[in-house]
Design a protein around this motif. Structure first.
Motif, PDB file in Angstrom:
ATOM      1  N   LEU A 187      51.431  34.170  32.844  1.00 51.90           N
ATOM      2  CA  LEU A 187      50.246  34.705  33.517  1.00 51.90           C
ATOM      3  C   LEU A 187      50.377  36.208  33.752  1.00 51.90           C
ATOM      4  O   LEU A 187      49.430  36.968  33.531  1.00 51.90           O
ATOM      5  CB  LEU A 187      50.035  33.978  34.860  1.00 51.90           C
ATOM      6  CG  LEU A 187      49.481  32.553  34.762  1.00 51.90           C
ATOM      7  CD1 LEU A 187      49.546  31.873  36.120  1.00 51.90           C
ATOM      8  CD2 LEU A 187      48.063  32.557  34.248  1.00 51.90           C
ATOM      9  N   ILE A 193      46.943  41.207  41.521  1.00 54.86           N
ATOM     10  CA  ILE A 193      46.917  39.736  41.524  1.00 54.86           C
ATOM     11  C   ILE A 193      48.360  39.270  41.678  1.00 54.86           C
ATOM     12  O   ILE A 193      49.139  39.320  40.727  1.00 54.86           O
ATOM     13  CB  ILE A 193      46.313  39.199  40.216  1.00 54.86           C
ATOM     14  CG1 ILE A 193      44.957  39.850  39.956  1.00 54.86           C
ATOM     15  CG2 ILE A 193      46.190  37.683  40.271  1.00 54.86           C
ATOM     16  CD1 ILE A 193      44.451  39.662  38.551  1.00 54.86           C
ATOM     17  N   ALA A 226      44.426  31.830  31.774  1.00 58.58           N
ATOM     18  CA  ALA A 226      44.177  33.247  32.022  1.00 58.58           C
ATOM     19  C   ALA A 226      42.853  33.671  31.399  1.00 58.58           C
ATOM     20  O   ALA A 226      42.082  34.405  32.002  1.00 58.58           O
ATOM     21  CB  ALA A 226      45.323  34.085  31.449  1.00 58.58           C
ATOM     22  N   SER A 276      40.041  32.123  33.476  1.00 56.60           N
ATOM     23  CA  SER A 276      39.887  32.683  34.811  1.00 56.60           C
ATOM     24  C   SER A 276      39.292  34.070  34.753  1.00 56.60           C
ATOM     25  O   SER A 276      38.542  34.452  35.625  1.00 56.60           O
ATOM     26  CB  SER A 276      41.234  32.716  35.536  1.00 56.60           C
ATOM     27  OG  SER A 276      42.105  33.608  34.893  1.00 56.60           O
ATOM     28  N   GLY A 277      39.617  34.808  33.712  1.00 55.33           N
ATOM     29  CA  GLY A 277      39.051  36.145  33.596  1.00 55.33           C
ATOM     30  C   GLY A 277      39.740  37.115  34.524  1.00 55.33           C
ATOM     31  O   GLY A 277      40.415  36.748  35.463  1.00 55.33           O
ATOM     32  N   SER A 278      39.584  38.418  34.285  1.00 54.61           N
ATOM     33  CA  SER A 278      40.259  39.410  35.107  1.00 54.61           C
ATOM     34  C   SER A 278      39.451  39.737  36.344  1.00 54.61           C
ATOM     35  O   SER A 278      39.938  40.360  37.256  1.00 54.61           O
ATOM     36  CB  SER A 278      40.491  40.687  34.310  1.00 54.61           C
ATOM     37  OG  SER A 278      39.252  41.214  33.874  1.00 54.61           O
ATOM     38  N   LYS A 318      49.731  38.202  30.775  1.00 56.19           N
ATOM     39  CA  LYS A 318      48.361  38.177  30.255  1.00 56.19           C
ATOM     40  C   LYS A 318      47.363  38.907  31.135  1.00 56.19           C
ATOM     41  O   LYS A 318      46.344  39.397  30.651  1.00 56.19           O
ATOM     42  CB  LYS A 318      47.893  36.716  30.122  1.00 56.19           C
ATOM     43  CG  LYS A 318      48.599  35.933  29.044  1.00 56.19           C
ATOM     44  CD  LYS A 318      48.166  36.365  27.666  1.00 56.19           C
ATOM     45  CE  LYS A 318      48.852  35.527  26.592  1.00 56.19           C
ATOM     46  NZ  LYS A 318      48.540  36.034  25.250  1.00 56.19           N
ATOM     47  N   LEU A 319      47.592  38.921  32.464  1.00 57.45           N
ATOM     48  CA  LEU A 319      46.580  39.439  33.384  1.00 57.45           C
ATOM     49  C   LEU A 319      46.911  40.859  33.842  1.00 57.45           C
ATOM     50  O   LEU A 319      47.918  41.067  34.520  1.00 57.45           O
ATOM     51  CB  LEU A 319      46.468  38.530  34.619  1.00 57.45           C
ATOM     52  CG  LEU A 319      45.848  37.149  34.400  1.00 57.45           C
ATOM     53  CD1 LEU A 319      45.982  36.315  35.664  1.00 57.45           C
ATOM     54  CD2 LEU A 319      44.394  37.277  33.984  1.00 57.45           C
TER      55      LEU A 319
END
Lengths: 167, 464
Positions: free
Chosen positions: A133, A79, B69, B72-74, A136-137
């Protein structure tokens, strides 16, 4: 004419002056300060701490931010986060990593849409948000000014003086 | 002696500390939140309050980011862009002259005329990060105006889609012309990873450069290679496609593989024979980009009819009228180096008909059939964007060897230039001069007198 005591005193005084002639750090010059300043100006490429790669080279960065490489080695999606086309940070990043001007980048993404291919990396408004972000992702990658880096993310590359260097 | 000892001791203390002290960088200022400035009356100063406010704003941003975040989810980080609409359109002006040559057979107008070119709309859906769908439609005024040249035995025909607008509030006496939607592609895709994605549906044949670049904003020249125009390969297929690529340093190696109905007269395949094909490419990126590709297709075309031979008993005959095997192969190269763009392709096609199942020659009347034959097409294109006004002059040249009643081959030169107003909008102008030859194999002996023509094209193009 000079007594032994005088000689010893003079030698001691000279030895006292010796440290002031030795540099504080071996090899240290004014470039040390310049090096620190250069690092402060770096754009750093950051990823989530669980990102499979701990260092990313220029070719791979280009592939990721061109949406050619969209999956990591573990098969999970990458991402990527970007900024608005006119953002100074993005302009510099695109120039160094993608070797494109802003107009060339815009044209590249139009071409990709017409061909029916990839989507551009998601745009985010500011580096602080990118930092949060990415932290976290899983699978997230972005780039921010060096001064914002903290321990919530991993640094996988740096952009300094127009080049991509190792972290 | 005692004095010297004292001096020496002092030196050891001071000098050693000076040499061994680490090079400590200037410490950065303490975080603003930790600093409180206290005014003379004991309360915080304005500067202190501002720093606290900035810190709170930063925390709020962080909370928003964390919330976004989480929402939105992974699995689907781009949920808010699950469905996108975009496209391109081009409109302009054109004139085709035939100099009284045989080209008149296929040219509906020799006048200067405005034209609506392409209006292509994409519906791009990505409900999850692995599943997606792409539908590309072209809005047109066709079939209005499509015509068929007349002969001594059949009249001239032209399609007129004018109808009364009976749903209009004006009483139904007004007229409108209806158009059509051309489906360019419509497929569902599952993307496992970079190396493997699967598409099912209707897709653009992954062959060479042009068919993949596809749209006027992306293509450099308005003139299309004849390989596409005359259909040396089917530009659209219905079937299954797998694709993927892998990156190794500056190289990207990619592939497409397809199995499809191939060329069909209608929507369905009339035989179990399927067309198979694919493309492999290598792209190099290091400041400049170079792409080198190989493409191939093989399949069998069949046209059949169905006729009730008898009702009692009910017997239906399926008769194959036309059938041929074809193989197509091509090689292509594309180079983008700064402001320079180069493109070139060569395509070769072999067609072998089943005995007694040949196509008739279009426009030649009964009794004229297309022979087994080879077709070859080559084109070269070079463009260079100048520093001024977005000007990009280019030159296009092409040779086509395609035996048919207009001649065995075509040679074409087509200079032009594009004006890039910005990344989305451009004006394209091009002049195309083509020569038809009776005998391309013996060019000097070939008679091109009168068998030539010119096309003047102008298109305003917008990608949105």
């Amino acid at each position: 004419m000079f007594s032994r005591r005088s000689w010893v005193s003079a030698a001691g005084a000279g030895l006292m002056l010796l440290p002031s002639l030795v540099p504080m750090r071996a090899g240290a010059t004014d470039g040390g300060a310049a090096s620190v300043a250069a690092e402060a100006d770096d754009i750093v490429v950051v990823t989530h701490r669980l990102f499979p790669s701990k260092a990313i080279d220029a070719a791979r960065l280009e592939a990721i931010f061109s949406a050619i490489e969209r999956s990591g080695a573990n098969g999970k999606p990458i991402i990527a986060f970007n900024y608005a086309p006119e953002d100074k940070l993005r302009v510099e990043f695109d120039r160094v990593v993608l070797h494109m001007t802003p107009e060339q980048v815009s044209r590249y993404w139009i071409d990709q849409r017409i061909r029916g291919g990839q989507r551009a990396p998601r745009q985010v408004s500011d580096p602080v948000l990118v930092l949060r972000l990415v932290g976290k992702l899983p699978g997230a990658i972005g780039y921010i000014p060096n001064r914002l880096v903290d321990d919530t993310v991993s640094v996988v590359a740096r952009i300094r003086a127009g080049k991509v260097i190792s972290p | 002696m005692r004095t010297a000892t004292t001096v020496l001791g002092l030196w050891l203390v001071v000098g050693t500390r000076a040499i061994a002290a680490p090079d400590v960088p200037t410490p950065s200022p303490a975080p603003a939140a930790a600093q409180t400035s206290v005014a003379a009356d004991g309360g915080p100063t304005t500067a202190g309050l501002q720093r606290q406010l900035d810190a709170l704003k930063k925390d709020l941003d962080a909370q928003r980011a964390a919330t976004e975040a989480a929402l939105s989810g992974s699995d689907s980080p781009e949920k808010e862009q699950m469905l996108r609409l975009y496209g391109f359109a081009d409109m302009g002006l054109q004139r085709i002259t035939s100099n009284g040559s045989r080209i008149d057979v296929i040219i509906p107008s020799r006048a200067t005329t405005f034209a609506v070119g392409n209006i292509n709309l994409y519906i791009d859906a990505q409900p999850t990060d692995k599943w997606s769908a792409l539908i590309e439609t072209r809005l047109t005024n066709y079939p209005d105006g499509a015509d068929q040249v007349g002969t001594q035995t059949s009249p001239y025909q032209r399609v007129d889609t004018t109808i009364y607008d009976i749903n209009s509030t004006t009483g139904g006496w007004g007229t409108v012309k209806y158009g059509a939607i051309i489906l360019e592609r419509a497929y569902l895709q599952y993307r496992y990873n970079d190396v493997l994605a699967v598409r099912m549906g209707q897709f653009l044949t992954p062959f060479g450069i042009w068919n993949i670049d596809h749209g006027t904003p992306t293509l450099i020249s308005l003139a299309l290679p004849q390989a596409q125009v005359i259909g040396m390969y089917p530009t659209h297929q219905v079937g299954v496609q797998i694709l993927g690529s892998t990156v190794h340093g500056p190289w990207e190696l990619g592939y497409y593989a397809t199995i499809s109905n191939g060329r069909t007269v209608g929507q369905l395949d009339l035989t179990d024979d399927k067309m198979t094909g694919g493309r492999v490419y290598a792209q190099f990126r290091r400041g400049w980009r170079g792409t080198f590709g190989l493409s191939a297709l093989a399949g069998r075309f069949s046209d059949q009819n169905r006729v009730i031979r008898t009702f009692l008993p009910l017997v239906v005959d399926r008769t194959e009228l036309i059938a041929y095997n074809e193989q197509v192969a091509g090689a292509d190269v594309a180079i983008d180096a700064g402001n320079l763009r180069l493109r070139s392709e060569v395509i070769h096609r072999r067609v072998v008909y089943d005995p007694g199942k040949r196509e008739t020659v279009v426009g030649a009347g009964p009794g004229f059939y297309v022979p087994d034959h080879l077709e070859t097409n080559w084109y070269g294109l070079g463009a260079y964007q100048l520093r001024w006004w977005g000007l990009e002059p280019f030159l296009y040249a092409e040779v086509l060897r395609f035996p048919q009643y207009l001649g065995t081959g075509v040679i074409m030169f087509a200079p032009g230039f594009n004006i890039h107003f910005n990344a989305a909008a451009q004006l394209k102008l091009q002049y195309e001069k083509f020569f038809l030859y009776e005998d391309l194999d013996h060019l000097r002996q070939g008679n091109s007198a009168g068998n030539d023509g010119s096309i003047y094209m102008l298109r305003l193009v917008l990608a949105f």
